[in-house]
Scaffold this motif. Structure first.
Motif, PDB file in Angstrom:
ATOM      1  N   ASP A   1       0.841  -1.193   0.000  1.00  0.00           N
ATOM      2  CA  ASP A   1       0.000   0.000   0.000  1.00  0.00           C
ATOM      3  C   ASP A   1       0.886   1.257   0.000  1.00  0.00           C
ATOM      4  O   ASP A   1       1.873   1.320   0.750  1.00  0.00           O
ATOM      5  N   PRO A   2       0.569   2.260  -0.827  1.00  0.00           N
ATOM      6  CA  PRO A   2       1.363   3.503  -0.837  1.00  0.00           C
ATOM      7  C   PRO A   2       1.437   4.189   0.525  1.00  0.00           C
ATOM      8  O   PRO A   2       2.382   4.937   0.779  1.00  0.00           O
ATOM      9  N   ALA A   3       0.446   3.955   1.382  1.00  0.00           N
ATOM     10  CA  ALA A   3       0.493   4.566   2.708  1.00  0.00           C
ATOM     11  C   ALA A   3       1.713   4.097   3.486  1.00  0.00           C
ATOM     12  O   ALA A   3       2.292   4.856   4.271  1.00  0.00           O
ATOM     13  N   PHE A   4       2.123   2.834   3.284  1.00  0.00           N
ATOM     14  CA  PHE A   4       3.304   2.313   3.977  1.00  0.00           C
ATOM     15  C   PHE A   4       4.574   2.985   3.454  1.00  0.00           C
ATOM     16  O   PHE A   4       5.485   3.303   4.228  1.00  0.00           O
ATOM     17  N   ASP A   5       4.637   3.198   2.153  1.00  0.00           N
ATOM     18  CA  ASP A   5       5.793   3.879   1.569  1.00  0.00           C
ATOM     19  C   ASP A   5       5.899   5.309   2.097  1.00  0.00           C
ATOM     20  O   ASP A   5       6.988   5.794   2.412  1.00  0.00           O
ATOM     21  N   LYS A   6       4.743   5.954   2.174  1.00  0.00           N
ATOM     22  CA  LYS A   6       4.725   7.338   2.640  1.00  0.00           C
ATOM     23  C   LYS A   6       5.164   7.426   4.106  1.00  0.00           C
ATOM     24  O   LYS A   6       5.920   8.326   4.497  1.00  0.00           O
ATOM     25  N   LEU A   7       4.702   6.468   4.919  1.00  0.00           N
ATOM     26  CA  LEU A   7       5.081   6.450   6.331  1.00  0.00           C
ATOM     27  C   LEU A   7       6.576   6.207   6.480  1.00  0.00           C
ATOM     28  O   LEU A   7       7.255   6.902   7.249  1.00  0.00           O
ATOM     29  N   GLU A   8       7.114   5.248   5.751  1.00  0.00           N
ATOM     30  CA  GLU A   8       8.545   4.962   5.838  1.00  0.00           C
ATOM     31  C   GLU A   8       9.375   6.158   5.393  1.00  0.00           C
ATOM     32  O   GLU A   8      10.392   6.495   6.029  1.00  0.00           O
ATOM     33  N   ALA A   9       8.947   6.822   4.329  1.00  0.00           N
ATOM     34  CA  ALA A   9       9.689   7.984   3.846  1.00  0.00           C
ATOM     35  C   ALA A   9       9.705   9.095   4.878  1.00  0.00           C
ATOM     36  O   ALA A   9      10.729   9.766   5.098  1.00  0.00           O
ATOM     37  N   ALA A  10       8.558   9.324   5.539  1.00  0.00           N
ATOM     38  CA  ALA A  10       8.482  10.384   6.544  1.00  0.00           C
ATOM     39  C   ALA A  10       9.384  10.074   7.736  1.00  0.00           C
ATOM     40  O   ALA A  10      10.054  10.964   8.274  1.00  0.00           O
ATOM     41  N   ILE A  11       9.419   8.807   8.159  1.00  0.00           N
ATOM     42  CA  ILE A  11      10.283   8.422   9.273  1.00  0.00           C
ATOM     43  C   ILE A  11      11.745   8.510   8.876  1.00  0.00           C
ATOM     44  O   ILE A  11      12.599   9.003   9.646  1.00  0.00           O
ATOM     45  N   ARG A  12      12.081   8.090   7.683  1.00  0.00           N
ATOM     46  CA  ARG A  12      13.457   8.117   7.208  1.00  0.00           C
ATOM     47  C   ARG A  12      13.984   9.546   7.071  1.00  0.00           C
ATOM     48  O   ARG A  12      15.115   9.858   7.472  1.00  0.00           O
ATOM     49  N   ASP A  13      13.127  10.427   6.527  1.00  0.00           N
ATOM     50  CA  ASP A  13      13.568  11.806   6.231  1.00  0.00           C
ATOM     51  C   ASP A  13      13.198  12.807   7.315  1.00  0.00           C
ATOM     52  O   ASP A  13      13.539  13.992   7.181  1.00  0.00           O
ATOM     53  N   GLY A  14      12.502  12.347   8.347  1.00  0.00           N
ATOM     54  CA  GLY A  14      12.087  13.265   9.393  1.00  0.00           C
ATOM     55  C   GLY A  14      10.987  14.201   8.960  1.00  0.00           C
ATOM     56  O   GLY A  14      10.810  15.279   9.541  1.00  0.00           O
ATOM     57  N   GLY A  15      10.202  13.795   7.965  1.00  0.00           N
ATOM     58  CA  GLY A  15       9.106  14.611   7.471  1.00  0.00           C
ATOM     59  C   GLY A  15       7.866  14.506   8.337  1.00  0.00           C
ATOM     60  O   GLY A  15       7.882  13.855   9.394  1.00  0.00           O
ATOM     61  N   GLU A  16       6.800  15.122   7.893  1.00  0.00           N
ATOM     62  CA  GLU A  16       5.568  15.160   8.673  1.00  0.00           C
ATOM     63  C   GLU A  16       4.711  13.934   8.382  1.00  0.00           C
ATOM     64  O   GLU A  16       4.514  13.552   7.234  1.00  0.00           O
ATOM     65  N   VAL A  17       4.213  13.315   9.456  1.00  0.00           N
ATOM     66  CA  VAL A  17       3.279  12.194   9.337  1.00  0.00           C
ATOM     67  C   VAL A  17       1.925  12.726   9.732  1.00  0.00           C
ATOM     68  O   VAL A  17       1.713  13.172  10.855  1.00  0.00           O
ATOM     69  N   ARG A  18       0.995  12.660   8.775  1.00  0.00           N
ATOM     70  CA  ARG A  18      -0.331  13.221   9.024  1.00  0.00           C
ATOM     71  C   ARG A  18      -1.386  12.127   8.999  1.00  0.00           C
ATOM     72  O   ARG A  18      -1.263  11.130   8.312  1.00  0.00           O
ATOM     73  N   ALA A  19      -2.457  12.371   9.802  1.00  0.00           N
ATOM     74  CA  ALA A  19      -3.585  11.435   9.827  1.00  0.00           C
ATOM     75  C   ALA A  19      -4.359  11.523   8.521  1.00  0.00           C
ATOM     76  O   ALA A  19      -4.393  12.553   7.881  1.00  0.00           O
TER      77      ALA A  19
END
Length: 498
Positions: free
Chosen positions: A480-498
């Motif tokens: 699921d793209p949501a998993f990719d987005k979550l991993e990218a945010a954690i890796r890059d220190g970006g924002e994780v939004r609901a």
């Protein structure tokens, strides 16, 4: 942003919106919550059910290895062990270890006062007893002098447990026995009237709303155990758990579904049919709700085949894997059981293929990002539409920095099926960044949780349990793209939004 899939997306969203108007997200969440509590009392004890089923299949007079001594285990396990475990677990869910102990005491009273397995009675008296103790503890905590806490706690729990055991013996047990027998007579009437396949009209749509565990373990399994105790097997164990309908739908997607979705189907088939995690095919149904007709047709066909061939299992197969089915199939019953699965798969495949082929021309132009997870990726028009359908109107948008994420909870209905699989996947992806991933039932998300990953149909329940957590909804359990987005945010220190 425009998508070539817009027309189909609108059709899907219209179908889903119509379903939503009928049930309402609040109503669905409440039903799921009740079902989750029922399943939460049974699912942690599935190993005990399997043990009882295997012992029954092996050692009863009609079993694989008849043994009079070993068969003595069957009755005490079904009469006392399993109900007490259910009551104990229900009490623990309500009031921790103290609630579990008094619930077990009360459940013994129910079990002694009945001549049928008291699963339903345990589901009632266990949580009720624990809740009463919770009220008593709240009162005594304010009125107990220092130094007398242990004395008061032990005696209050003992007295309440004893009183509830007596109540179970004289009141709850007989009432539940009468209700269980009445339900059993109702099932017998459906069978004798050849109407049992109609149950699939209710069961199959309810499964897609993540009520599968509640239906199977909260309703069908207790009735099935009663039948298995008397007859050595029960068809009721096969109604919800039959992997055939889901397999047929996935095969229809594999050969006639959108080309962009086909690569994900083989993995889903393995997880569904061999792993027994049926939730894996729910997103495929949700993307095209009209395919519920294929699931109903497959379910009805499977039940009809089982009735004609007199198929049945000795215990509930959990998870609903073909391996679990074979493990709890009685001696001489493999052909009927396998035919019920094959027929269900074939019928759901034919109906699903017909429904998919009518839209095949449109599906060839599907945009992969729009199909994969409507509602899981913020920033697209299709995502906004899906989010509007599944989210609560009053939901609050929350966010946190990926660098602040140290733990993630993956939540599913019972916390033991799809969440285990997904937690394993996310652990491999997020462990390099120092993030721990655990799985929980939606109703048991701990207080203070910051980040929850759950299916979009369970997002409303997750928000009600953890209103301060960031809820990441997804649709597909695989890639699921949501998993990719979550991993990218954690890796890059970006924002994780609901």
């Amino acid at each position: 942003m425009s998508h070539p899939y817009r027309s189909e997306s609108e059709n899907v969203m219209t179908d889903t919106a119509q379903l939503k108007n009928l049930e309402g997200p609040g109503f669905r969440a409440r039903v799921q919550r009740v079902g989750g509590h029922l399943a939460g009392m049974v699912m942690p004890n599935i190993a005990a059910f399997i043990a009882w089923g295997l012992i029954t299949a092996m050692f009863i007079p009609t079993g694989w290895m008849p043994n009079e001594t070993m068969a003595k285990l069957v009755s005490p396990m079904i009469t006392f062990l399993l109900p007490v475990l259910i009551g104990y677990t229900g009490g623990r869910l309500v009031h921790g270890q103290r609630g579990a102990v008094v619930a077990a005491i009360a459940t013994v009273g129910v079990a002694v006062g009945a001549d049928v397995p008291m699963f339903l009675g345990a589901m009632i008296i266990g949580p009720v007893t624990a809740y009463l103790l919770k009220l008593v503890d709240g009162f005594t905590k304010q009125h107990t002098r220092a130094g007398f806490e242990m004395l008061v706690d032990n005696f209050s729990a003992g007295i309440l447990g004893g009183l509830m055991a007596i109540a179970g013996l004289t009141g709850v047990g007989p009432v539940v026995t009468a209700a269980t027998k009445a339900a059993g007579h109702g099932v017998d009437w459906l069978v004798s009237s050849h109407l049992l396949p109609l149950v699939s009209i209710i069961v199959e749509p309810a499964k897609v709303l993540f009520l599968n565990n509640a239906i199977n373990h909260g309703v069908l399994s207790p009735l099935g155990v009663e039948q298995a105790t008397n007859n050595g097997k029960s068809l009721l164990f096969m109604i919800e758990s039959n992997p055939g309908p889901g397999l047929g739908i996935l095969l229809a997607y594999l050969y006639f579904g959108p080309k962009t979705l086909r690569p994900s189907v083989p993995g889903a088939i393995v997880v569904h049919f061999l792993g027994g995690i049926h939730e894996i095919y729910f997103p495929y149904l949700l993307m095209k709700p009209r395919l519920i007709l294929a699931a109903i047709a497959g379910g009805m066909s499977g039940v009809s085949t089982a009735m004609i061939l007199k198929a049945g299992l000795v215990s509930a197969p959990s998870p609903g894997s073909i391996f679990a089915y074979l493990a709890v199939t009685p001696k001489g019953g493999y052909f009927p059981v396998l035919m019920a699965i094959v027929v269900a798969a074939a019928v759901s495949f034919v109906v699903g293929a017909a429904l998919l082929k009518t839209e095949r021309a449109k599906d060839e132009d599907v945009d992969p990002s729009a199909v994969a997870v409507p509602g899981a990726v913020a920033g697209t028009d299709a995502a906004a539409d899906a989010e509007a359908v599944v989210a609560e109107a009053e939901a609050v948008t929350l966010s946190l920095l990926g660098s602040d994420v140290k733990s993630v909870i993956v939540a599913c209905d019972a916390g033991m099926g799809s969440s285990v699989m997904l937690a394993s996947q996310l652990t491999k992806r997020l462990k390099p960044y120092g993030v721990t991933v655990t799985h929980k039932a939606v109703n048991e998300i701990p207080a203070g949780t910051k980040l929850v990953v759950t299916h979009q149909d369970l997002a409303a329940r997750a928000r009600s349990v953890a209103p301060d957590a960031v809820i990441i909804p997804f649709q597909s359990f695989l890639n699921d793209p949501a998993f990719d987005k979550l991993e990218a945010a954690i890796r890059d220190g970006g924002e994780v939004r609901a």
